[in-house]
Motif scaffolding. Structure first.
Motif, short mmCIF file in Angstrom:
data_model
loop_
_atom_site.label_atom_id
_atom_site.label_comp_id
_atom_site.label_asym_id
_atom_site.label_seq_id
_atom_site.Cartn_x
_atom_site.Cartn_y
_atom_site.Cartn_z
N ASN A 58 0.83 -1.21 0.00
CA ASN A 58 0.00 0.00 0.00
C ASN A 58 0.86 1.25 0.00
OD1 ASN A 58 -2.47 -1.30 -0.01
ND2 ASN A 58 -2.63 -1.37 2.22
N ARG A 59 1.87 1.25 0.85
CA ARG A 59 2.70 2.46 0.95
C ARG A 59 3.52 2.68 -0.32
NH1 ARG A 59 3.92 6.10 4.75
NH2 ARG A 59 5.89 7.22 4.57
N LEU A 60 4.02 1.61 -0.90
CA LEU A 60 4.78 1.75 -2.16
C LEU A 60 3.89 2.31 -3.26
CD1 LEU A 60 6.84 -1.56 -1.97
CD2 LEU A 60 7.81 0.76 -2.01
N ALA A 61 2.65 1.82 -3.33
CA ALA A 61 1.72 2.30 -4.36
C ALA A 61 1.37 3.77 -4.14
CB ALA A 61 0.45 1.45 -4.36
N LEU A 62 1.14 4.15 -2.89
CA LEU A 62 0.85 5.56 -2.59
C LEU A 62 2.06 6.44 -2.87
CD1 LEU A 62 -1.18 5.15 0.73
CD2 LEU A 62 -2.08 5.74 -1.52
N SER A 63 3.24 5.95 -2.54
CA SER A 63 4.47 6.71 -2.81
C SER A 63 4.69 6.89 -4.31
CB SER A 63 5.68 6.01 -2.18
OG SER A 63 5.56 5.95 -0.77
N ALA A 64 4.29 5.90 -5.09
CA ALA A 64 4.39 6.02 -6.54
C ALA A 64 3.49 7.14 -7.06
CB ALA A 64 4.02 4.69 -7.21
N LEU A 65 2.30 7.25 -6.50
CA LEU A 65 1.38 8.32 -6.89
C LEU A 65 1.93 9.69 -6.47
CD1 LEU A 65 -2.08 6.69 -6.06
CD2 LEU A 65 -1.10 7.13 -8.33
N VAL A 66 2.56 9.75 -5.30
CA VAL A 66 3.18 11.00 -4.87
C VAL A 66 4.28 11.41 -5.84
CG1 VAL A 66 4.62 12.09 -3.10
CG2 VAL A 66 2.64 10.72 -2.42
N ALA A 67 5.10 10.45 -6.23
CA ALA A 67 6.18 10.74 -7.18
C ALA A 67 5.62 11.22 -8.51
CB ALA A 67 7.05 9.50 -7.39
N ALA A 68 4.55 10.59 -8.98
CA ALA A 68 3.93 11.02 -10.24
C ALA A 68 3.36 12.43 -10.12
CB ALA A 68 2.84 10.03 -10.63
N ALA A 69 2.77 12.72 -8.97
CA ALA A 69 2.13 14.03 -8.78
C ALA A 69 3.15 15.15 -8.61
CB ALA A 69 1.22 13.99 -7.55
N THR A 70 4.28 14.84 -7.97
CA THR A 70 5.25 15.90 -7.66
C THR A 70 6.37 16.01 -8.68
OG1 THR A 70 6.45 14.36 -6.21
CG2 THR A 70 4.79 15.77 -5.19
N LYS A 71 6.71 14.93 -9.36
CA LYS A 71 7.77 14.98 -10.37
C LYS A 71 7.24 15.42 -11.71
CE LYS A 71 10.72 13.30 -7.37
NZ LYS A 71 11.74 14.17 -6.74
N GLY A 72 5.95 15.16 -11.96
CA GLY A 72 5.30 15.59 -13.20
C GLY A 72 5.80 14.81 -14.41
N GLY A 73 5.63 15.41 -15.59
CA GLY A 73 6.11 14.81 -16.83
C GLY A 73 5.33 13.57 -17.22
N ASP A 74 6.04 12.62 -17.82
CA ASP A 74 5.41 11.41 -18.35
C ASP A 74 4.74 10.59 -17.25
OD1 ASP A 74 6.29 12.14 -20.83
OD2 ASP A 74 8.07 10.87 -20.79
N ALA A 75 5.35 10.60 -16.05
CA ALA A 75 4.78 9.80 -14.96
C ALA A 75 3.36 10.24 -14.63
CB ALA A 75 5.67 9.89 -13.72
N ALA A 76 3.15 11.55 -14.56
CA ALA A 76 1.82 12.08 -14.26
C ALA A 76 0.87 11.84 -15.42
CB ALA A 76 1.90 13.56 -13.94
N ALA A 77 1.37 12.04 -16.64
CA ALA A 77 0.52 11.88 -17.82
C ALA A 77 0.08 10.43 -18.00
CB ALA A 77 1.27 12.35 -19.06
N GLY A 78 0.88 9.50 -17.51
CA GLY A 78 0.56 8.09 -17.70
C GLY A 78 -0.30 7.47 -16.62
#
Length: 524
Positions: free
Chosen positions: A216-236
């Motif tokens: 659960n924490r790894l999955a939530l941390s992945a969403l945080v990284a996508a939200a804060t790093k932006g770029g392709d991670a957020a778009a995907g």
């Protein structure tokens, strides 16, 4: 069955054998300053030669715990008030060499470059041979922090190797998955994973991890990284899947408590990542999230700062789709009351630096700028680092549209700041405020810039790590200010002054190239 290292066996055996509430032994004897031999908090902090500390750790086969912080830093003071003073941490400190590096101490920024530490606080656990084991998360609650510290001490391999094994399909123990899940990705400084690769890597880990808290924490941390790093991670990001995962996480009392730092620090970013404005899924997620942070704001097992963070999260959620709208009177009343309660209930100086900062920001975010100002001004007389709160007063004045008031608070903060790295950062904050709020005041801008550079010239190892990033941002802002060429004469004089500073550095010193590039006309 996992085999523990000799140090870990000693640690676990003696910890279990110790009488509850009693220290496990006297502070370890080692060379260095008087602070190394004993400390008021019961921890034998090593504030002397870092190389000697590593040599001591190797000679005595002990892990080394490195704490990088600053006097003014609210999260650092929070760690001191809620973790370092815990008997559990004091007991564990008998089994490693505790090293403290203050960011303003001599040579600290060069050490920051060496250990790849920038943000305050950063806490790293090393093996006796100097190999980095893991970076510890400073924003989780004390119990989870101590659990993670224990896992790090008993780990068979560094997190870097564990990560490589996990990403390549290797088998990990439950403890190794937990160590990955609670690794401090916020202070990693791309030591394990590059910024753009972080979200995909965390997603891969979450998929491979057995279901449960770590996954659960790894999955939530992945969403945080996508939200804060932006770029392709957020778009995907699959918004439907992300919204479902977040709704499930915030709706489950245990999961929400386990990940309270994520829920209170990134509510708006995650909601905006997973949903579209004014959609049914956003309404549902915000309602569930709000219920979760309301519970957390009243959770007496959390620190006062964490509870105020949950209160601020309620404000953040209320402003997602109406950033400038009025908040509900009940929420405003709650913010005022809870901040006042935290203020009156907090007497520890370290804790106050963190609590007052959290309370002032909650009030400011709620639009209660006068209340925030009153809280901050009262604390100026009590705080051991009042200059930190002066920056918050400048921010409040800026929100009001009071440009002159904001600049004056920036100036007062710079004048009061102490320590070479801190004075540089506060001087740049003052100068940045001038460039933004009073760009026409060329004389004042040059005078402040001259003073900052003059002070810089008298500081040893001034162009490393955190200092370097602060100076590089300043160089970009000054060049942007002169984008139309109207301030060319000022920039020419500042470049000449900087050239004198750079010229005093040895030709082979890496700092020289950094110094020479700061005000380069090509840096924009």
């Amino acid at each position: 069955m996992k085999t523990l290292s000799a140090t870990a066996v000693m640690f676990v055996t003696l910890l279990c054998a110790a009488a509850p509430g009693m220290a496990l032994g006297a502070a370890q004897s080692k060379p260095g300053t008087a602070a190394a031999a004993a400390a008021a908090d019961g921890i034998g902090w090593y504030d002397g030669d870092v190389d000697a500390a590593f040599a001591f750790a190797k000679a005595h086969n002990k892990p080394l715990f490195l704490y990088w912080g600053a006097t003014w830093c609210p999260p650092c003071n929070q760690v001191k008030a809620t973790i370092f003073n815990r008997q559990g941490f004091i007991e564990r400190s008998r089994f490693f060499v505790p090293v403290h590096i203050d960011g303003d101490s001599a040579g600290a920024q060069k050490l920051g470059e060496r250990f790849k530490v920038r943000g305050y606080p950063t806490m790293i656990l090393f093996k006796p041979d100097g190999t980095e084991i893991t970076r510890l998360p400073g924003e989780v609650d004390a119990d989870r922090y101590l659990q993670t510290l224990t896992l790090g001490i008993s780990a068979n391999r560094p997190v870097k190797q564990t990560l490589q094994a996990a990403l390549s399909g290797g088998k990990l123990s439950a403890d190794e998955w937990r160590l990955l899940a609670y690794y401090s990705w916020d202070t990693d400084e791309q030591q394990l994973v590059g910024g753009k690769e972080l979200a995909p890597a965390l997603n891969k880990l979450a998929a491979a991890c057995p279901p449960g808290d770590s996954a659960n924490r790894l999955a939530l941390s992945a969403l945080v990284a996508a939200a804060t790093k932006g770029g392709d991670a957020a778009a995907g990001v699959d918004k439907t899947a992300a919204a479902a995962r977040l709704t499930k996480a915030v709706s489950d009392v245990h999961t929400a408590r386990e990940n309270m730092d994520i829920l209170t620090n990134y509510p708006a970013e995650l909601v905006q990542l997973a949903t579209v404005p004014k959609s049914p899924s956003r309404t549902k997620l915000i309602a569930a999230w709000n219920s979760a942070v309301q519970r957390l704001s009243g959770d007496s097992t959390l620190s006062k700062t964490d509870r105020l963070g949950a209160l601020a999260a309620q404000v953040s959620l209320a402003r997602i789709d109406t950033p400038d709208g009025a908040l509900a009177p009940a929420l405003l009343k709650d913010v005022r009351q809870r901040v006042a309660q935290a203020d009156s209930a907090t007497t520890d100086a370290y804790e106050r630096q963190s609590v007052i900062n959290a309370g002032a920001h909650a009030l400011s975010d709620a639009g209660l700028l006068d209340d925030s100002d009153s809280l901050l001004k009262a604390e100026l007389k009590r705080s051991h680092a009042p200059y930190y709160f002066m920056l918050s007063l400048a921010s409040n004045a800026k929100k009001r549209g009071d440009k002159s008031g904001a600049v004056n608070w920036y100036e007062q903060a710079y004048q009061a700041a102490q320590g070479p790295a801190t004075r540089l950062q506060w001087g740049v904050a003052y100068l940045s405020g001038l460039l933004e709020l009073a760009p026409q005041d060329e004389g004042r801008i040059e005078k402040v810039a001259h003073g900052v550079l003059q002070e810089l010239g008298g500081t040893q190892n001034a162009f490393y790590e955190r200092n370097r990033s602060v100076l590089e941002r300043l160089g970009q802002k000054l060049n942007a200010w002169n984008g139309d060429g109207k301030h060319q004469a000022v920039l020419a004089r500042l470049r000449q002054q900087l050239d004198t500073v750079c010229g005093k550095l040895p030709a082979a010193d890496a700092q020289r190239a950094t110094c020479q590039g700061l005000l380069s006309p090509t840096r924009v």
